[in-house]
Motif scaffolding. Structure first.
Motif, PDB file in Angstrom:
ATOM      1  N   ILE A   1      17.500  25.040 -36.803  1.00 24.94           N
ATOM      2  CA  ILE A   1      17.294  24.611 -38.169  1.00 24.94           C
ATOM      3  C   ILE A   1      15.672  24.213 -38.191  1.00 24.94           C
ATOM      4  CG2 ILE A   1      17.307  22.485 -39.441  1.00 24.94           C
ATOM      5  CD1 ILE A   1      19.737  23.995 -39.359  1.00 24.94           C
ATOM      6  N   LEU A   2      14.918  24.714 -39.020  1.00 27.89           N
ATOM      7  CA  LEU A   2      13.658  24.660 -39.461  1.00 27.89           C
ATOM      8  C   LEU A   2      13.295  23.363 -40.593  1.00 27.89           C
ATOM      9  CD1 LEU A   2      10.427  25.423 -39.524  1.00 27.89           C
ATOM     10  CD2 LEU A   2      11.082  27.281 -40.976  1.00 27.89           C
ATOM     11  N   LEU A   3      12.499  22.328 -40.204  1.00 29.02           N
ATOM     12  CA  LEU A   3      12.456  21.481 -41.320  1.00 29.02           C
ATOM     13  C   LEU A   3      11.118  21.854 -41.729  1.00 29.02           C
ATOM     14  CD1 LEU A   3      12.814  18.127 -39.762  1.00 29.02           C
ATOM     15  CD2 LEU A   3      14.557  19.162 -41.047  1.00 29.02           C
ATOM     16  N   SER A   4      11.015  21.934 -43.156  1.00 26.78           N
ATOM     17  CA  SER A   4       9.828  22.234 -43.861  1.00 26.78           C
ATOM     18  C   SER A   4       9.334  21.275 -44.991  1.00 26.78           C
ATOM     19  CB  SER A   4      10.166  23.356 -44.794  1.00 26.78           C
ATOM     20  OG  SER A   4       8.932  23.807 -45.460  1.00 26.78           O
ATOM     21  N   VAL A   5       8.198  20.547 -44.708  1.00 20.64           N
ATOM     22  CA  VAL A   5       7.899  19.158 -45.062  1.00 20.64           C
ATOM     23  C   VAL A   5       6.406  19.573 -45.964  1.00 20.64           C
ATOM     24  CG1 VAL A   5       6.998  16.956 -44.690  1.00 20.64           C
ATOM     25  CG2 VAL A   5       8.776  18.084 -43.106  1.00 20.64           C
ATOM     26  N   GLU A   6       6.702  19.401 -47.319  1.00 23.07           N
ATOM     27  CA  GLU A   6       5.338  19.575 -48.240  1.00 23.07           C
ATOM     28  C   GLU A   6       4.466  18.268 -47.979  1.00 23.07           C
ATOM     29  OE1 GLU A   6       4.313  20.226 -52.897  1.00 23.07           O
ATOM     30  OE2 GLU A   6       6.089  20.801 -52.134  1.00 23.07           O
ATOM     31  N   VAL A   7       3.169  18.526 -47.658  1.00 20.27           N
ATOM     32  CA  VAL A   7       2.338  17.560 -47.560  1.00 20.27           C
ATOM     33  C   VAL A   7       1.082  17.831 -48.318  1.00 20.27           C
ATOM     34  CG1 VAL A   7       3.290  17.128 -45.263  1.00 20.27           C
ATOM     35  CG2 VAL A   7       1.098  18.560 -45.483  1.00 20.27           C
ATOM     36  N   ASP A   8       0.156  16.468 -48.576  1.00 20.77           N
ATOM     37  CA  ASP A   8      -0.891  16.721 -49.403  1.00 20.77           C
ATOM     38  C   ASP A   8      -2.328  17.438 -48.671  1.00 20.77           C
ATOM     39  OD1 ASP A   8       0.013  15.247 -51.351  1.00 20.77           O
ATOM     40  OD2 ASP A   8      -0.685  13.638 -50.554  1.00 20.77           O
ATOM     41  N   ASP A   9      -2.244  17.427 -47.314  1.00 23.36           N
ATOM     42  CA  ASP A   9      -3.236  18.076 -46.588  1.00 23.36           C
ATOM     43  C   ASP A   9      -2.786  18.438 -45.080  1.00 23.36           C
ATOM     44  OD1 ASP A   9      -5.717  18.673 -45.295  1.00 23.36           O
ATOM     45  OD2 ASP A   9      -6.784  17.135 -46.104  1.00 23.36           O
ATOM     46  N   VAL A  10      -2.462  19.825 -44.946  1.00 22.12           N
ATOM     47  CA  VAL A  10      -2.120  20.414 -43.896  1.00 22.12           C
ATOM     48  C   VAL A  10      -3.250  20.059 -42.672  1.00 22.12           C
ATOM     49  CG1 VAL A  10      -1.746  22.382 -42.672  1.00 22.12           C
ATOM     50  CG2 VAL A  10      -0.467  21.952 -44.934  1.00 22.12           C
ATOM     51  N   ASN A  11      -4.326  20.400 -42.944  1.00 18.94           N
ATOM     52  CA  ASN A  11      -5.379  20.492 -41.690  1.00 18.94           C
ATOM     53  C   ASN A  11      -5.668  18.803 -41.358  1.00 18.94           C
ATOM     54  OD1 ASN A  11      -5.767  22.947 -42.258  1.00 18.94           O
ATOM     55  ND2 ASN A  11      -7.830  22.789 -43.328  1.00 18.94           N
ATOM     56  N   ALA A  12      -5.575  17.921 -42.128  1.00 19.57           N
ATOM     57  CA  ALA A  12      -5.491  16.505 -41.799  1.00 19.57           C
ATOM     58  C   ALA A  12      -4.228  16.130 -40.799  1.00 19.57           C
ATOM     59  CB  ALA A  12      -5.674  15.726 -43.216  1.00 19.57           C
ATOM     60  N   LEU A  13      -3.234  16.459 -41.206  1.00 17.57           N
ATOM     61  CA  LEU A  13      -2.142  16.083 -40.468  1.00 17.57           C
ATOM     62  C   LEU A  13      -2.044  17.070 -38.997  1.00 17.57           C
ATOM     63  CD1 LEU A  13       1.180  15.760 -42.883  1.00 17.57           C
ATOM     64  CD2 LEU A  13       0.033  14.231 -41.302  1.00 17.57           C
ATOM     65  N   LEU A  14      -2.652  18.144 -39.014  1.00 20.11           N
ATOM     66  CA  LEU A  14      -2.641  18.956 -37.856  1.00 20.11           C
ATOM     67  C   LEU A  14      -3.343  18.223 -36.745  1.00 20.11           C
ATOM     68  CD1 LEU A  14      -2.988  22.563 -38.599  1.00 20.11           C
ATOM     69  CD2 LEU A  14      -0.955  21.555 -37.658  1.00 20.11           C
ATOM     70  N   GLU A  15      -4.363  17.429 -37.340  1.00 24.62           N
ATOM     71  CA  GLU A  15      -5.213  16.675 -36.099  1.00 24.62           C
ATOM     72  C   GLU A  15      -4.441  15.454 -35.603  1.00 24.62           C
ATOM     73  OE1 GLU A  15      -8.679  15.604 -38.238  1.00 24.62           O
ATOM     74  OE2 GLU A  15      -9.485  17.523 -38.846  1.00 24.62           O
ATOM     75  N   GLN A  16      -3.470  15.337 -36.424  1.00 22.34           N
ATOM     76  CA  GLN A  16      -2.546  13.834 -35.755  1.00 22.34           C
ATOM     77  C   GLN A  16      -1.245  14.177 -35.149  1.00 22.34           C
ATOM     78  OE1 GLN A  16      -2.056  11.149 -39.027  1.00 22.34           O
ATOM     79  NE2 GLN A  16      -3.659  12.287 -40.183  1.00 22.34           N
ATOM     80  N   VAL A  17      -0.864  15.516 -35.000  1.00 17.45           N
ATOM     81  CA  VAL A  17       0.234  15.916 -34.377  1.00 17.45           C
ATOM     82  C   VAL A  17       0.425  15.433 -32.907  1.00 17.45           C
ATOM     83  CG1 VAL A  17       1.847  18.092 -33.996  1.00 17.45           C
ATOM     84  CG2 VAL A  17       0.699  17.745 -36.083  1.00 17.45           C
ATOM     85  N   GLU A  18      -0.596  15.941 -32.014  1.00 19.39           N
ATOM     86  CA  GLU A  18      -0.462  15.670 -30.723  1.00 19.39           C
ATOM     87  C   GLU A  18      -0.505  14.362 -30.537  1.00 19.39           C
ATOM     88  OE1 GLU A  18      -2.892  18.314 -28.504  1.00 19.39           O
ATOM     89  OE2 GLU A  18      -2.167  20.131 -29.344  1.00 19.39           O
ATOM     90  N   ALA A  19      -1.358  13.289 -31.096  1.00 18.94           N
ATOM     91  CA  ALA A  19      -1.411  11.964 -30.961  1.00 18.94           C
ATOM     92  C   ALA A  19      -0.049  11.531 -31.229  1.00 18.94           C
ATOM     93  CB  ALA A  19      -2.526  11.419 -31.818  1.00 18.94           C
ATOM     94  N   ALA A  20       0.835  12.135 -32.178  1.00 21.89           N
ATOM     95  CA  ALA A  20       2.018  11.378 -32.710  1.00 21.89           C
ATOM     96  C   ALA A  20       3.441  11.816 -31.661  1.00 21.89           C
ATOM     97  CB  ALA A  20       2.343  11.723 -34.300  1.00 21.89           C
ATOM     98  N   GLY A  21       2.829  12.809 -30.767  1.00 23.07           N
ATOM     99  CA  GLY A  21       3.960  13.239 -29.731  1.00 23.07           C
ATOM    100  C   GLY A  21       4.359  14.775 -29.956  1.00 23.07           C
ATOM    101  N   GLY A  22       3.799  15.461 -30.985  1.00 23.18           N
ATOM    102  CA  GLY A  22       4.265  16.800 -31.348  1.00 23.18           C
ATOM    103  C   GLY A  22       3.450  17.716 -30.689  1.00 23.18           C
ATOM    104  N   ARG A  23       3.582  18.982 -31.083  1.00 25.08           N
ATOM    105  CA  ARG A  23       2.710  20.075 -30.560  1.00 25.08           C
ATOM    106  C   ARG A  23       2.569  21.079 -31.882  1.00 25.08           C
ATOM    107  NH1 ARG A  23       3.820  25.207 -27.622  1.00 25.08           N
ATOM    108  NH2 ARG A  23       6.137  24.480 -27.800  1.00 25.08           N
ATOM    109  N   VAL A  24       1.117  21.543 -31.895  1.00 25.93           N
ATOM    110  CA  VAL A  24       0.592  22.546 -32.752  1.00 25.93           C
ATOM    111  C   VAL A  24       1.030  23.705 -32.318  1.00 25.93           C
ATOM    112  CG1 VAL A  24      -1.139  23.436 -34.394  1.00 25.93           C
ATOM    113  CG2 VAL A  24      -0.912  20.949 -33.998  1.00 25.93           C
ATOM    114  N   LEU A  25       1.530  24.876 -32.960  1.00 24.87           N
ATOM    115  CA  LEU A  25       1.778  25.952 -32.374  1.00 24.87           C
ATOM    116  C   LEU A  25       0.597  27.024 -32.702  1.00 24.87           C
ATOM    117  CD1 LEU A  25       5.666  26.137 -33.413  1.00 24.87           C
ATOM    118  CD2 LEU A  25       4.519  25.476 -31.216  1.00 24.87           C
TER     119      LEU A  25
END
Length: 121
Positions: free
Chosen positions: A66-90
């Motif tokens: 399954i792939l979750l697709s989430v519409e957000v206001d600012d992709v770049n701003a969220l990418l900076e937070q992914v690893e701190a939140a416990g995820g991984r940027v691909l």
């Protein structure tokens, strides 16, 4: 009218819940049972709902289907937070021919999540 609610099984419900709360502002709307060890948590993300089920035996080495697709206001701003939140940027975000900026990430369990942002017309 049918409604679809994606539900993620996870061996670490607290970690997954914290990721979606921290990165995407998810808000817990339900919990079962009300007391004791949690089996299910319902989260609201904007006008959508996501469920998390505590399943200690889930095999995280199996490829996600399954792939979750989430519409957000600012992709770049969220990418900076992914690893701190416990995820991984691909990889870096890219403009898609259908009018979205898209970045691919993994949540803490390795589930695929696309962060999408509508491009100006």
């Amino acid at each position: 009218m049918p409604t679809v609610q994606p539900i993620i099984t996870t061996p670490n419900l607290d970690r997954q819940r914290a990721f979606y709360e921290r990165l995407l502002g998810a808000v817990q709307t339900s919990r079962f049972p009300a007391d004791g060890p949690i089996f299910f948590v319902g989260l609201r993300l904007g006008d959508s709902e996501l469920g998390l089920v505590n399943e200690t035996e889930v095999d995280l080495s199996a490829p996600p289907r399954i792939l979750l697709s989430v519409e957000v206001d600012d992709v770049n701003a969220l990418l900076e937070q992914v690893e701190a939140a416990g995820g991984r940027v691909l990889g870096p975000p890219a403009h898609m021919p259908w009018g979205q900026r898209v970045a691919h990430i993994h949540d803490p369990d390795g589930n695929m999540v696309n962060l999408t942002q509508a491009l100006p017309q």
